[in-house]
Design a protein around this motif. Structure first.
Motif, PDB file in Angstrom:
ATOM      1  N   ILE A   5       0.837  -1.201   0.000  1.00 25.38           N
ATOM      2  CA  ILE A   5       0.000   0.000   0.000  1.00 25.38           C
ATOM      3  C   ILE A   5       0.874   1.253   0.000  1.00 25.38           C
ATOM      4  O   ILE A   5       0.558   2.255  -0.660  1.00 25.38           O
ATOM      5  CB  ILE A   5      -0.958  -0.018   1.207  1.00 25.38           C
ATOM      6  CG1 ILE A   5      -1.969  -1.158   1.052  1.00 25.38           C
ATOM      7  CG2 ILE A   5      -1.687   1.308   1.343  1.00 25.38           C
ATOM      8  CD1 ILE A   5      -2.885  -1.336   2.236  1.00 25.38           C
ATOM      9  N   GLY A   6       1.996   1.208   0.725  1.00 23.20           N
ATOM     10  CA  GLY A   6       2.934   2.324   0.679  1.00 23.20           C
ATOM     11  C   GLY A   6       3.520   2.520  -0.711  1.00 23.20           C
ATOM     12  O   GLY A   6       3.656   3.662  -1.186  1.00 23.20           O
ATOM     13  N   ILE A  52      -3.928  -3.778 -17.797  1.00 26.70           N
ATOM     14  CA  ILE A  52      -3.957  -3.757 -16.340  1.00 26.70           C
ATOM     15  C   ILE A  52      -3.213  -2.513 -15.853  1.00 26.70           C
ATOM     16  O   ILE A  52      -2.426  -1.904 -16.591  1.00 26.70           O
ATOM     17  CB  ILE A  52      -3.330  -5.022 -15.731  1.00 26.70           C
ATOM     18  CG1 ILE A  52      -1.826  -5.048 -16.000  1.00 26.70           C
ATOM     19  CG2 ILE A  52      -3.999  -6.267 -16.245  1.00 26.70           C
ATOM     20  CD1 ILE A  52      -1.077  -5.981 -15.101  1.00 26.70           C
ATOM     21  N   ASP A  53      -3.463  -2.156 -14.621  1.00 26.58           N
ATOM     22  CA  ASP A  53      -2.794  -1.025 -13.983  1.00 26.58           C
ATOM     23  C   ASP A  53      -1.812  -1.574 -12.953  1.00 26.58           C
ATOM     24  O   ASP A  53      -2.222  -2.046 -11.893  1.00 26.58           O
ATOM     25  CB  ASP A  53      -3.831  -0.121 -13.312  1.00 26.58           C
ATOM     26  CG  ASP A  53      -3.192   1.125 -12.697  1.00 26.58           C
ATOM     27  OD1 ASP A  53      -1.953   1.231 -12.714  1.00 26.58           O
ATOM     28  OD2 ASP A  53      -3.945   1.981 -12.198  1.00 26.58           O
ATOM     29  N   PRO A  54      -0.505  -1.559 -13.242  1.00 28.47           N
ATOM     30  CA  PRO A  54       0.460  -2.123 -12.286  1.00 28.47           C
ATOM     31  C   PRO A  54       0.400  -1.462 -10.915  1.00 28.47           C
ATOM     32  O   PRO A  54       0.609  -2.123  -9.899  1.00 28.47           O
ATOM     33  CB  PRO A  54       1.811  -1.891 -12.971  1.00 28.47           C
ATOM     34  CG  PRO A  54       1.488  -1.779 -14.422  1.00 28.47           C
ATOM     35  CD  PRO A  54       0.154  -1.119 -14.477  1.00 28.47           C
ATOM     36  N   ASN A  55       0.114  -0.160 -10.877  1.00 23.80           N
ATOM     37  CA  ASN A  55       0.046   0.512  -9.585  1.00 23.80           C
ATOM     38  C   ASN A  55      -1.192   0.074  -8.802  1.00 23.80           C
ATOM     39  O   ASN A  55      -1.138  -0.121  -7.585  1.00 23.80           O
ATOM     40  CB  ASN A  55       0.030   2.029  -9.782  1.00 23.80           C
ATOM     41  CG  ASN A  55       0.544   2.768  -8.565  1.00 23.80           C
ATOM     42  OD1 ASN A  55       1.652   2.536  -8.102  1.00 23.80           O
ATOM     43  ND2 ASN A  55      -0.280   3.650  -8.030  1.00 23.80           N
ATOM     44  N   GLN A  56      -2.321  -0.104  -9.495  1.00 21.11           N
ATOM     45  CA  GLN A  56      -3.519  -0.592  -8.829  1.00 21.11           C
ATOM     46  C   GLN A  56      -3.339  -2.025  -8.344  1.00 21.11           C
ATOM     47  O   GLN A  56      -3.918  -2.424  -7.321  1.00 21.11           O
ATOM     48  CB  GLN A  56      -4.720  -0.505  -9.776  1.00 21.11           C
ATOM     49  CG  GLN A  56      -6.034  -1.016  -9.220  1.00 21.11           C
ATOM     50  CD  GLN A  56      -6.545  -0.206  -8.042  1.00 21.11           C
ATOM     51  OE1 GLN A  56      -6.180   0.949  -7.881  1.00 21.11           O
ATOM     52  NE2 GLN A  56      -7.388  -0.813  -7.214  1.00 21.11           N
ATOM     53  N   LEU A  87       4.778   3.462  -7.146  1.00 19.74           N
ATOM     54  CA  LEU A  87       5.955   2.665  -7.490  1.00 19.74           C
ATOM     55  C   LEU A  87       5.608   1.450  -8.342  1.00 19.74           C
ATOM     56  O   LEU A  87       6.394   0.520  -8.444  1.00 19.74           O
ATOM     57  CB  LEU A  87       6.666   2.205  -6.214  1.00 19.74           C
ATOM     58  CG  LEU A  87       7.218   3.318  -5.322  1.00 19.74           C
ATOM     59  CD1 LEU A  87       7.940   2.731  -4.120  1.00 19.74           C
ATOM     60  CD2 LEU A  87       8.151   4.242  -6.107  1.00 19.74           C
ATOM     61  N   GLY A  88       4.425   1.468  -8.948  1.00 17.25           N
ATOM     62  CA  GLY A  88       4.074   0.364  -9.837  1.00 17.25           C
ATOM     63  C   GLY A  88       4.977   0.255 -11.040  1.00 17.25           C
ATOM     64  O   GLY A  88       5.068  -0.813 -11.658  1.00 17.25           O
ATOM     65  N   TYR A 106       5.058  -9.410  -5.665  1.00 16.43           N
ATOM     66  CA  TYR A 106       4.579  -8.440  -6.656  1.00 16.43           C
ATOM     67  C   TYR A 106       5.103  -8.783  -8.046  1.00 16.43           C
ATOM     68  O   TYR A 106       4.369  -8.653  -9.042  1.00 16.43           O
ATOM     69  CB  TYR A 106       5.019  -7.032  -6.267  1.00 16.43           C
ATOM     70  CG  TYR A 106       4.605  -5.982  -7.270  1.00 16.43           C
ATOM     71  CD1 TYR A 106       3.261  -5.749  -7.537  1.00 16.43           C
ATOM     72  CD2 TYR A 106       5.555  -5.237  -7.963  1.00 16.43           C
ATOM     73  CE1 TYR A 106       2.873  -4.791  -8.458  1.00 16.43           C
ATOM     74  CE2 TYR A 106       5.177  -4.273  -8.882  1.00 16.43           C
ATOM     75  CZ  TYR A 106       3.834  -4.058  -9.124  1.00 16.43           C
ATOM     76  OH  TYR A 106       3.463  -3.111 -10.063  1.00 16.43           O
ATOM     77  N   ALA A 107       6.354  -9.225  -8.125  1.00  8.62           N
ATOM     78  CA  ALA A 107       6.913  -9.603  -9.425  1.00  8.62           C
ATOM     79  C   ALA A 107       6.108 -10.732 -10.057  1.00  8.62           C
ATOM     80  O   ALA A 107       5.759 -10.688 -11.242  1.00  8.62           O
ATOM     81  CB  ALA A 107       8.378 -10.014  -9.264  1.00  8.62           C
TER      82      ALA A 107
END
Length: 679
Positions: free
Chosen positions: A181-182, A359-363, A188-189, A341-342
């Motif tokens: 979440i930070g 897709i939205d990497p940050n989302q 930082l996506g 995350y990877a």
């Protein structure tokens, strides 16, 4: 063949901006930029609020547009199929985490629901994953070890030990959610862009080998502890070989029979996937059969076969994890966060590209962060997207995230009513499920020959990452792979080739000159192309290449016969010249250099100072320096660094052909013809 003919004048950058370019806005200060950003961010309207809601809660975007007649059946079938697979895999991966199997069922329920609300991947299945579970289990084993000689028979003592273990795993999930979440808050996506496909595939393949080796003790029924630190695979293999005489024959037979059934079912599902309505649920069939046989034969008492034991029905009471443990697990959780995350964003991108959506990497950071944070309150261990169930979800015909609802429904039924029936399930069966679920990861070795043909550099990144993960460790191996992959990019920009360009006869096309090409150099002019940024890392290589091609090292003194100093005015620029139709002499002394900057994406301060130094050296040697096809950022950097004090603005051209045409007009050795440029 079609012909193209166009008459126009010669354009420098300055003249082109005067004719076609818009006036440049003055540079804004940092305070002004921040103020404008805050003003835009603080503006509120109904449309902006709806856009923000749909961005943070993707379900509010796709659910109103859901097409039940077209998508519902596929989502139901895919969700139920994945839910059935989640049951045995959840319990199996709980063993990798070194916690009771019931916590694997909890971790299979909550993340699927939460990702349905927050996730952007339509074909992503979340829950327990072997690599994430293995890394979590290593921390649990290190902080709460169990001696092999200890035989805990007191239920209260066993419950205390189990509570300590799941407390550590839940604390890691809680901290992992906070970190994600930070990262989402700070956008930082973009870090997902540093995970190249060869690195991700090699990492998952190497981590799969770690999982298989860690399951040998369960397959053979050996009482072994899990090693920690570097070289864990070799430590585990050494322990297995040393303790091999203690193998439990009953568990070895169970493992052999289970693998003999599961492996062919996996092959059938993969080979005939397009002809089957749903895949054969081999895992759940084997779980039911093994549980029934163990119950009827009392294998746990007669042959000392390890079983799952009691699975409590219902949900756990929500509670905060052991927050005092966060400092102890911080370092391991940071590595685990990047690994999870990877894996998750890579899987989402693969299936998004296959089915043509974005897709939205940050989302995705927010989705997996909320999933881990909330599920940790219900004694769940870290979770992520899962490779096997994601593949099943897509192949079973899933269309949207709604399939996660039906997946959770299946797990819910097991949690509420069916769970206690798995009391006699042998742990060796769960180990076999762990091993067979990694089949697709090992098949990635088949891509290596094709990867070698496509790119030797990507092949090297794959091999280095795989060896690092296998030999060193999972988290550190991924870091080595990412750093090596980035270093290959740096090395390729450092060693970029500086080519000499020549013009193809009767065209305005310029290509590198070689023995087989029909492109010829302009007498007295060197046109150089550099296909890389000019920055501190490659400035010395660029300088050496340019000096060698131009011959600056041979020109200690300026040439006496340089001709008059040429200064171009607007009237000269607007005139045009012809291009030569005959083969030009290439042995004339270099009087001018044109640097094609179309491939120079950026220039830093060190690169700009180097260009200034090169310009000064060229002037001392009697060689004119010209630039062509510079992008706006490069020109701005060069201007700020003072290049215009050494280079006249009318020596910077829009295209290479403009520069070459001007130099042909002003070079005395060129025979003039009809004053036009034909493009």
């Amino acid at each position: 063949m079609s012909n193209l003919a166009l008459y126009r004048g010669i354009y420098t950058e300055e003249r082109f901006q005067q004719v076609y370019g818009a006036p440049q806005e003055p540079e804004s200060s940092l305070a002004r930029l921040l103020k404008d950003r805050l003003n835009r961010g603080c503006q509120c309207s109904r449309a902006a609020a709806l856009h923000f809601l749909q961005g943070r809660l993707p379900i509010a975007s796709w659910l109103p547009r859901y097409q039940p007649k077209k998508w519902l059946l596929g989502d139901v079938v895919a969700g139920l199929t994945v839910g059935i697979v989640h049951i045995p895999q959840g319990m199996a991966f709980a063993l990798l985490t070194s916690v009771a199997p019931i916590y694997g069922l909890y971790t299979s329920f909550f993340p699927a629901l939460l990702y349905m609300v927050f996730g952007t991947g339509r074909h992503v299945s979340t829950g327990t994953f072997a690599v994430v579970s293995l890394m979590t289990g290593s921390v649990v084993e290190r902080l709460v070890p169990v001696s092999l000689q200890s035989n805990i028979t007191d239920p209260a003592e066993a419950a205390l030990l189990e509570g300590q273990r799941i407390g550590i795993a839940a604390a890691m999930a809680f901290l992992m959610g906070l970190l994600m979440i930070g990262m989402f808050t700070f956008h930082l996506g973009f870090l997902s862009t540093y995970l190249s496909e060869p690195v991700v595939k090699a990492f998952t393949s190497g981590a799969a080998l770690h999982v298989v080796v860690s399951q040998l003790q369960s397959l053979l029924g050996l009482p072994l502890s899990r090693p920690d630190g570097w070289f864990t695979i070799f430590k585990t293999l050494a322990s297995v070989v040393e303790a091999f005489p203690l193998t439990n024959i009953a568990e070895l037979l169970i493992s052999g029979l289970c693998l003999a059934v599961l492996v062919p079912i996996k092959e059938i599902n993969n080979r005939y996937r397009s002809r089957m309505w749903v895949p054969i649920p081999g895992e759940i069939i084997m779980v039911l059969l093994a549980t029934g046989v163990c119950f009827a034969s009392s294998l746990n008492t007669h042959y000392n076969v390890q079983i799952v034991g009691h699975l409590p029905a219902g949900f756990p009471q929500p509670q905060l994890p052991a927050l005092h443990l966060l400092p102890q697990v911080l370092g391991d959780t940071v590595a685990l966060t990047f690994v999870a995350y990877a894996i998750s964003v890579s899987l989402a991108m693969i299936y998004a590209e296959k089915h043509h959506y974005i897709i939205d990497p940050n989302q995705e950071l927010l989705a997996h962060g909320v999933s881990n944070l909330v599920s940790s309150l219900f004694t769940c261990f870290p979770n992520s997207a899962t490779l096997a169930t994601t593949n099943i979800l897509e192949s079973a015909g899933g269309y949207t995230q709604l399939s996660g609802l039906f997946t959770s429904a299946v797990v819910l039924v097991v949690l509420m009513w069916i769970g206690p029936l798995f009391y006699y399930l042998p742990k060796a069966v769960l180990a076999c499920i762990n091993v067979t679920s990694l089949r697709q990861m090992f098949l990635q070795f088949q891509d290596l020959p094709e990867l070698w043909r496509i790119s030797h550099v990507d092949f090297a990144a794959w091999v280095v990452t795989w060896l690092s993960v296998v030999v060193i460790n999972v988290d550190l191996g991924l870091a080595v792979g990412v750093v090596f992959s980035m270093m290959t990019v740096v090395c390729r920009t450092q060693r970029a080739k500086c080519s000499v360009l020549g013009r193809a006869a009767d065209t305005e096309i310029y290509r590198p000159v070689n023995n087989n090409s029909k492109c010829f150099e302009i007498p007295g002019v060197k046109i150089l192309s550099y296909q890389a940024p000019i920055y501190y890392g490659n400035r010395s290589f660029f300088r050496d290449a340019l000096s060698h091609l131009v011959g600056l090292e041979k020109k200690q003194e300026p040439c006496e016969d340089q001709g008059p100093d040429i200064k171009m005015h607007v009237s000269t620029v607007e005139s045009s010249i012809s291009i030569l139709d005959k083969k030009l002499r290439s042995d004339a002394a270099v009087q001018a250099v044109v640097l094609d900057c179309s491939g120079v994406t950026f220039v830093d301060s060190a690169g700009a100072r180097l260009l200034i130094q090169v310009c000064v050296e060229c002037q001392k040697a009697g060689v004119q320096m010209h630039l062509a096809a510079c992008n706006e950022n490069v020109l701005r950097t060069l201007s700020f660094c003072g290049l215009m004090h050494h280079l006249h603005p009318q020596q910077i051209f829009v295209t290479v052909h403009d520069a070459a045409s001007y130099l042909q007009q002003t070079t005395e050795i060129v025979e003039q013809k009809d004053p036009t440029i034909w493009v």
